[in-house]
Write an enzyme that holds these catalytic residues in place. Structure first.
Site, PDB file in Angstrom:
ATOM      1  N   TRP A 125      42.579  34.569  39.631  1.00  0.00           N
ATOM      2  CA  TRP A 125      41.005  34.548  39.247  1.00  0.00           C
ATOM      3  C   TRP A 125      40.224  34.937  40.376  1.00  0.00           C
ATOM      4  CZ3 TRP A 125      43.966  29.703  39.259  1.00  0.00           C
ATOM      5  CH2 TRP A 125      44.723  29.516  38.056  1.00  0.00           C
ATOM      6  N   HIS A 126      40.601  36.050  41.177  1.00  0.00           N
ATOM      7  CA  HIS A 126      40.000  36.194  42.144  1.00  0.00           C
ATOM      8  C   HIS A 126      39.399  37.820  41.990  1.00  0.00           C
ATOM      9  CE1 HIS A 126      42.121  33.621  45.316  1.00  0.00           C
ATOM     10  NE2 HIS A 126      41.316  32.897  44.457  1.00  0.00           N
ATOM     11  N   TYR A 127      39.012  37.953  40.869  1.00  0.00           N
ATOM     12  CA  TYR A 127      38.521  39.415  40.442  1.00  0.00           C
ATOM     13  C   TYR A 127      36.917  39.701  41.022  1.00  0.00           C
ATOM     14  CZ  TYR A 127      36.991  36.567  36.483  1.00  0.00           C
ATOM     15  OH  TYR A 127      36.422  35.533  35.639  1.00  0.00           O
ATOM     16  N   HIS A 128      36.748  40.820  41.152  1.00  0.00           N
ATOM     17  CA  HIS A 128      35.472  41.261  41.809  1.00  0.00           C
ATOM     18  C   HIS A 128      35.115  42.443  41.435  1.00  0.00           C
ATOM     19  CE1 HIS A 128      38.708  41.805  44.449  1.00  0.00           C
ATOM     20  NE2 HIS A 128      38.115  42.957  45.156  1.00  0.00           N
TER      21      HIS A 128
END
Length: 581
Positions: free
Chosen positions: A514-517
């Site tokens: 869940w570290h999308y950017h």
């Protein structure tokens, strides 16, 4: 007789005091901000604001708290309150919010076109309410590359830390990882630190020693209640512009309340009043597109009037790919999320999670951070993953022996993936997810780093630390790969896969942490001060502006950015001497 009554009274008082103090330690209640439902906006006298912040998440909460110290702020949050929700507050219930796919869930699932199930927050406090809690700062080189003022950065991190961050009580699985990393050569040991340093370290956490979560929502208590209005279940539909001047100027926000009624919130007309988007890496580019800022041709296809043609909105989306190895153990292991990390110079991070919490609320058996219920279906090829597959898994596993869930995971994830994708509108409904592609491992160097990370895990599991924990003193890498590809412990129908190829293993078992950017990059969508290019009175302040995810886990820096920009904007308006914070 009077003495006996007095003695009884003192005993009762002592009992209540002990009970109260015990309850205070177990269920600490931070001072809460005043929260209102969005529908209350309709009944209140019309007001205008110095700042309207869209998104009460990881960046939006500290930003709102800071700006409210001097100015009138309206914070619009599409989700509900985190307070009183045990599935948010208790670490043992960590998996439940992510497994909840209902419309009232604090987590909204989405599936990228790559086929990986993911999640976005839908609650005041944002991702800090549903994540694994790990807290660690960005590196000094990251701060320099971002063009941030190092002195203000070093003031902003501690502002967060003194309010909601703790040092963890290290779980046995995390101790084993720490010692295994050092024995495998990921050194030195840097101790307990928030700093991003090569080697092995223990980071901070937003869970206290009793497993109670603090969130970005708690930071709102540092604001000025008289200046801060927080609306829940307020879903922004689009930004309102004044197009009469030389360039479009943001003047308000159209939002929908929990009953489906629409409202307009407007700025007060002061020259420096602004709309601030802090809706995250999916929400901020999505709202820009819905408001007519983006590639004109794409907007026209959905009958959205173009306010400003910018082909970069929604582009450059990245997600840090994660792969994991499951290690069966001799006996059940204590639950742990992320506490220890190995930071390698090649850009591969090694972390771990273990056990599962069993509370009265809990899903019967699960793998914590790696549960299939939350979409971590690493055993099904990405293109075949679906929410229905996760639900079917939940239905079918109830009769499985508890021993099947006995063990832990070592996780490997890529820092700064070079593989990028894009975000596009699926429709014009702000409640729906946009279409997102991350193109995991499309760049060969990302794949190379994944292979390196998996090999490093192979070294770690053969150290004395894990030999003592596992139910077999020696697991070959091939056997571990087979267990992990079939995981969760061969509970899901297996995709034909060549476990002899680590490259194939990486591709077929990729999941997310869940570290999308990305989607609103600096220099392409916003300037260095996060002002949207070509638009007056509009900024984007959140992880959508990042080219790379900061540190090993981004929440510390996203919260820091909210505080940092709040202070910077106050100084711009009042001067440094006029801001005593």
């Amino acid at each position: 007789m009077a003495c006996k009554k007095e003695e009884l009274f003192l005993k009762i008082l002592l009992f209540l005091t002990i009970l109260g103090s015990t309850q205070g330690r177990r269920f600490h209640k931070p001072r809460r901000p005043h929260l209102e439902r969005a529908s209350s906006f309709f009944s209140t006298p019309p007001q205008s604001y110095d700042y309207i912040i869209v998104g009460g998440g990881t960046a939006g909460c500290p930003l709102a708290a800071t700006l409210s110290l001097r100015y009138k702020v309206l914070l619009l949050e599409r989700g509900g309150s985190p307070y009183g929700n045990r599935n948010i507050s208790l670490m043992e219930n960590f998996h439940i919010s992510l497994a909840d796919t209902s419309r009232s869930s604090p987590s909204q699932p989405f599936i990228s076109t790559d086929g990986v199930i993911n999640a976005r927050a839908r609650v005041l406090g944002g991702g800090t309410c549903i994540n694994a809690g790990f807290y660690t700062r960005a590196s000094p080189s990251y701060v320099r590359a971002a063009g941030w003022d190092g002195e203000l950065v070093n003031e902003s991190y501690p502002w967060i830390e003194k309010r909601i961050v703790h040092w963890p009580k290290i779980a046995p699985w995390q101790t084993a990882l720490r010692n295994g990393l050092l024995e495998a050569g990921v050194s030195p040991f840097n101790g307990y630190t928030f700093d991003h340093l090569y080697g092995t370290k223990v980071g901070g956490t937003i869970f206290n020693k009793n497993g109670f979560r603090r969130t970005a929502a708690d930071l709102l208590a540092a604001g000025n209640r008289r200046n801060l209005k927080v609306l829940l279940h307020a879903t922004a539909q689009k930004i309102i512009f004044d197009t009469q001047g030389q360039q479009p100027k943001a003047v308000g926000v159209l939002f929908k309340d929990e009953n489906g009624l629409q409202h307009q919130a407007v700025l007060n007309g002061e020259e420096r009043s602004e709309i601030l988007l802090s809706s995250g890496a999916l929400g901020s580019p999505q709202l820009l597109l819905l408001s007519g800022i983006g590639p004109k041709e794409d907007l026209m296809k959905l009958n959205i009037s173009a306010v400003f043609d910018n082909r970069h909105v929604g582009k450059g989306m990245s997600d840090n790919p994660m792969n994991s190895i499951f290690i069966p153990t001799k006996k059940p292991v204590e639950q742990s999320l992320i506490q220890t990390v190995g930071i390698t110079k090649i850009g591969s991070f090694i972390e771990a999670s273990s056990g599962f919490g069993q509370s009265s609320d809990s899903i019967r058996c699960h793998h914590g951070i790696m549960s299939a219920e939350i979409g971590q279906l690493s055993t099904i090829p990405p293109k075949k993953r679906s929410l229905e597959a996760a639900r079917e898994y939940s239905r079918s596993k109830g009769s499985l022996p508890r021993e099947a869930f006995q063990g832990g995971f070592i996780l490997e994830k890529i820092d700064g993936p070079l593989s990028t994708g894009e975000l596009n509108l699926a429709d014009t409904n702000a409640d729906n997810n946009p279409s997102v592609t991350f193109n995991y491992f499309s760049h060969p160097y990302d794949l190379q780093r994944c292979v390196y990370g998996i090999r490093m895990i192979g070294k770690i599991v053969q150290t004395r630390q894990f030999a003592n924990l596992s139910d077999d003193h020696f697991y070959s890498m091939e056997r571990l790969l087979n267990i992990s590809v079939k995981a969760n412990v061969n509970l899901i129908p297996k995709h034909t896969n060549d476990t002899a190829s680590l490259e194939q293993f990486c591709r077929d078992t990729v999941i997310t942490i869940w570290h999308y950017h990305g989607g609103c990059h600096v220099g392409k969508v916003v300037d260095r001060d996060y002002r949207v290019l070509g638009i007056a009175g509009l900024r984007v302040i959140d992880g959508s502006t990042f080219v790379n995810s900061p540190g090993t886990n981004p929440q510390a820096t996203v919260m820091m950015l909210g505080r940092y920009m709040g202070v910077k904007m106050l100084r711009e308006r009042l001067g440094r001497a006029g801001v005593q914070l």
